[in-house]
Design a protein around this motif. Structure first.
Motif, PDB file in Angstrom:
ATOM      1  N   ASP A   1       0.841  -1.189   0.000  1.00 50.88           N
ATOM      2  CA  ASP A   1       0.000   0.000   0.000  1.00 50.88           C
ATOM      3  C   ASP A   1       0.886   1.254   0.000  1.00 50.88           C
ATOM      4  O   ASP A   1       1.845   1.355   0.779  1.00 50.88           O
ATOM      5  N   VAL A   2       0.563   2.190  -0.881  1.00 50.20           N
ATOM      6  CA  VAL A   2       1.428   3.353  -1.093  1.00 50.20           C
ATOM      7  C   VAL A   2       1.595   4.166   0.192  1.00 50.20           C
ATOM      8  O   VAL A   2       2.717   4.538   0.569  1.00 50.20           O
ATOM      9  N   LEU A   3       0.496   4.455   0.895  1.00 52.92           N
ATOM     10  CA  LEU A   3       0.598   5.270   2.105  1.00 52.92           C
ATOM     11  C   LEU A   3       1.395   4.547   3.183  1.00 52.92           C
ATOM     12  O   LEU A   3       2.234   5.152   3.866  1.00 52.92           O
ATOM     13  N   THR A   4       1.142   3.243   3.341  1.00 47.45           N
ATOM     14  CA  THR A   4       1.890   2.474   4.338  1.00 47.45           C
ATOM     15  C   THR A   4       3.382   2.501   4.023  1.00 47.45           C
ATOM     16  O   THR A   4       4.218   2.686   4.916  1.00 47.45           O
ATOM     17  N   ALA A   5       3.714   2.314   2.744  1.00 44.02           N
ATOM     18  CA  ALA A   5       5.119   2.310   2.339  1.00 44.02           C
ATOM     19  C   ALA A   5       5.765   3.664   2.602  1.00 44.02           C
ATOM     20  O   ALA A   5       6.904   3.739   3.090  1.00 44.02           O
ATOM     21  N   ARG A   6       5.062   4.736   2.305  1.00 44.46           N
ATOM     22  CA  ARG A   6       5.651   6.060   2.493  1.00 44.46           C
ATOM     23  C   ARG A   6       5.835   6.390   3.970  1.00 44.46           C
ATOM     24  O   ARG A   6       6.808   7.056   4.348  1.00 44.46           O
TER      25      ARG A   6
ATOM     26  N   LEU B   1       6.181  16.116   3.895  1.00 40.58           N
ATOM     27  CA  LEU B   1       5.816  16.748   5.154  1.00 40.58           C
ATOM     28  C   LEU B   1       4.303  16.905   5.275  1.00 40.58           C
ATOM     29  O   LEU B   1       3.731  16.749   6.358  1.00 40.58           O
ATOM     30  N   TRP B   2       3.654  17.202   4.156  1.00 40.83           N
ATOM     31  CA  TRP B   2       2.201  17.367   4.172  1.00 40.83           C
ATOM     32  C   TRP B   2       1.492  16.071   4.567  1.00 40.83           C
ATOM     33  O   TRP B   2       0.358  16.097   5.067  1.00 40.83           O
ATOM     34  N   MET B   3       2.147  14.937   4.402  1.00 41.60           N
ATOM     35  CA  MET B   3       1.563  13.649   4.778  1.00 41.60           C
ATOM     36  C   MET B   3       1.946  13.259   6.199  1.00 41.60           C
ATOM     37  O   MET B   3       1.125  12.735   6.960  1.00 41.60           O
ATOM     38  N   TYR B   4       3.222  13.526   6.593  1.00 43.68           N
ATOM     39  CA  TYR B   4       3.671  13.169   7.932  1.00 43.68           C
ATOM     40  C   TYR B   4       3.126  14.125   8.994  1.00 43.68           C
ATOM     41  O   TYR B   4       2.883  13.715  10.134  1.00 43.68           O
ATOM     42  N   MET B   5       2.973  15.409   8.649  1.00 39.92           N
ATOM     43  CA  MET B   5       2.502  16.411   9.614  1.00 39.92           C
ATOM     44  C   MET B   5       1.419  17.266   8.949  1.00 39.92           C
ATOM     45  O   MET B   5       1.648  18.429   8.598  1.00 39.92           O
ATOM     46  N   PRO B   6       0.217  16.717   8.753  1.00 42.09           N
ATOM     47  CA  PRO B   6      -0.813  17.406   7.968  1.00 42.09           C
ATOM     48  C   PRO B   6      -1.691  18.354   8.769  1.00 42.09           C
ATOM     49  O   PRO B   6      -2.645  18.908   8.219  1.00 42.09           O
ATOM     50  N   TRP B   7      -1.368  18.587  10.059  1.00 44.90           N
ATOM     51  CA  TRP B   7      -2.322  19.259  10.929  1.00 44.90           C
ATOM     52  C   TRP B   7      -2.599  20.694  10.505  1.00 44.90           C
ATOM     53  O   TRP B   7      -3.733  21.152  10.576  1.00 44.90           O
ATOM     54  N   GLY B   8      -1.597  21.421  10.074  1.00 46.63           N
ATOM     55  CA  GLY B   8      -1.829  22.790   9.621  1.00 46.63           C
ATOM     56  C   GLY B   8      -2.703  22.833   8.391  1.00 46.63           C
ATOM     57  O   GLY B   8      -3.623  23.664   8.283  1.00 46.63           O
TER      58      GLY B   8
END
Length: 527
Positions: A134-139, A206-213
């Motif tokens: 799975d792409v998200l899991t791999a990233r 970064l937008w995937m690892y820390m998307p809170w903003g």
């Protein structure tokens, strides 16, 4: 803290490098070869080898695309370059979720019927999202490994207070000391590159690892964020009034005049074959670190310039600079080779760290290593030498698998993983040294024989001029032979290496506590 700060950092450096070291090696080596992704792709598609990019017939290309994809919402056309001397096109069919793809000869506009192959794109994709996962899991997994790498780099700098002095010191045939010297040298040689490539690798997603903003501002509509930060042309709706696509060469000529002779690198035809068609041209994307390529939008009906855009906002510009530094698309051949050699240094750094961990604990364990140490030995061989065999096997599969085989591109990848798995099994049933020697020798044989493989399959071509594109195939073959020769040397060194026997230290005489005359022992015989 019972230990000192440097000692605690040494522990952190060791285990942050070992826990995901095998994955880090795979990331580094596949990412390193991806700096020549276009050259690998060109080699793996023999149908492109005779293409001549010195002349481009865009009218013939337009006719071919009109026949091939008449109802596509848009045509995306990549014009030939020194690294990729063919015309590459993409389009989305009606209702299709994936883009279709075709390659054309620049001089004739004839479509090149190619063997299905992922080419160099396989190594590039594997580098940051693995495969069959799975792409998200791999990233996320890649991100964790990258963070471990960053921690290992910082803690390594803190730990080795004489790191720059040790860089100039190498003591061969000294066992653990030699491995440590080699590890230090490869780490320091390209330390700024290692820090840059690791940090930018984290920032890219970064937008995937820390998307809170982003979530706080845009909610679940992430596409609105990207549309605002990286604006693109919204094509007008089709007028449903047929109109032939005008000569693209005329628009290219006008764009080059406006850009002072800078070549056009890409063309996008929005609404082809319709009265509301738009012609979008771009340049400079692969020659600028930020990739902020200027674009021109023309009305296809009357040739009027409608818009010119390409300047990025500060946040987008900063993001693109970091991405550009990581990918290295802007680099000229010399700088790309420096990227490549620095990546090789990082690959050796990771591999030597894994080997150093084993060498140190093997010396401590003596003749009966425990199960955990034996497991790490097997994984080291399979992850390092085995992966090199798998990559070489992938190249051989490209030449040996029949072109008409269904799902041929997937079979190339199956060969890659099958060879990798076989290498891991081999390392289980052979002694540790035999596994290293035999697997490095096999990888060396596969790589040095690449020119012979090309010759046997009718794909051996000598350079016809002094241009970069003329030397792509020869350069690929020479690099393969040089890499194979280095692996042969490494296999030979391991085969002839004899572990150093530590000399037994003489027993130190026991020291007696000082005594006064009254309690002194009289060891001499009485007269």
């Amino acid at each position: 803290m019972k230990q000192g700060f440097r000692q605690s950092q040494a522990w952190l450096h060791t285990w942050s490098g070992v826990v995901l070291g095998w994955l880090l090696f795979a990331i580094f080596i596949t990412g390193t070869v991806s700096y020549f992704q276009d050259e690998i792709t060109h080699w793996m598609h023999p149908e492109r080898h005779l293409a001549d990019a010195r002349s481009v017939d865009l009218d013939a290309l337009t006719a071919a695309l009109t026949e091939r994809a008449p109802n596509a919402p848009s045509w995306q056309i990549g014009l030939p370059s020194a690294r990729d001397p063919v015309i590459t096109t993409y389009w989305r069919g009606e209702g299709a979720r994936r883009f279709e793809h075709a390659v054309f000869d620049p001089a004739t506009g004839r479509e090149l019927v190619e063997r299905p192959s992922e080419g160099g794109n396989f190594f590039y994709r594997f580098h940051f999202q693995l495969w069959h996962m799975d792409v998200l899991t791999a990233r996320y997994l890649i991100g964790i490994a990258t963070m471990f790498m960053f921690v290992a780099l910082i803690s390594g700098i803190i730990t080795h207070k004489k790191i720059f002095k040790d860089f100039f010191t190498f003591r061969p045939s000294k066992g653990q000391r030699s491995w440590l010297d080699g590890h230090n040298a490869t780490a320091v040689l390209a330390l700024p590159f290692h820090l840059m490539i690791t940090f930018t690798g984290l920032v890219i997603f970064l937008w995937m690892y820390m998307p809170w903003g982003m979530v706080a501002q845009y909610g679940d509509d992430r596409m609105a964020f990207f549309a605002q930060v990286f604006p693109r042309l919204e094509a007008p709706p089709r007028a449903d009034t047929p109109m032939p696509v005008p000569s693209l060469q005329a628009f290219v000529d006008k764009a080059q005049v406006r850009w002072g002779g800078e070549p056009v690198e890409s063309i996008t035809v929005h609404n082809p074959g319709d009265r509301n068609a738009r012609i979008e041209l771009g340049t400079g994307r692969d020659s600028r670190v930020s990739g902020d390529a200027p674009h021109l939008i023309y009305d296809a009906a009357n040739g009027e310039l409608l818009e010119e855009y390409g300047e990025l906002r500060p946040v987008a510009f900063f993001s693109r600079v970091l991405v550009g530094l990581h990918l290295g698309h802007f680099a000229d051949p010399l700088l790309r080779w420096l990227y490549f050699l620095s990546g090789i240094g990082g690959t050796i750094m990771v591999a030597s760290g894994l080997v150093l961990w084993v060498v140190k604990r093997t010396a401590q364990a003596g003749e009966k290593p425990g199960y955990g140490l034996r497991l790490v030995r097997v994984l080291n061989v399979g992850a390092v030498a085995g992966l090199v065999i798998a990559m070489a096997s992938f190249l051989w599969a490209n030449r040996l698998i029949p072109g008409a085989l269904p799902n041929r591109d997937e079979w190339e990848i199956h060969v890659f993983f099958a060879a990798w798995g076989a290498a891991l099994l081999h390392s289980i049933f052979r002694t540790h040294r035999q596994a290293w020697v035999e697997q490095f020798a096999l990888a060396a044989l596969l790589l040095t024989a690449i020119p012979l493989l090309d010759l046997a399959t009718g794909n051996f071509h000598l350079p016809t001029g002094g241009r970069y594109s003329d030397w792509i195939l020869t350069g690929f073959q020479l690099t393969s032979v040089a890499t194979g020769a280095a692996l042969f040397w490494l296999s030979w060194k391991i085969a002839k290496h004899q572990p150093r026997q530590r000399p037994e230290r003489a027993a130190r005489p026991q020291k007696l506590p000082p005594q006064d005359d009254e309690h002194r022992l009289d060891l001499e015989p009485s007269p």
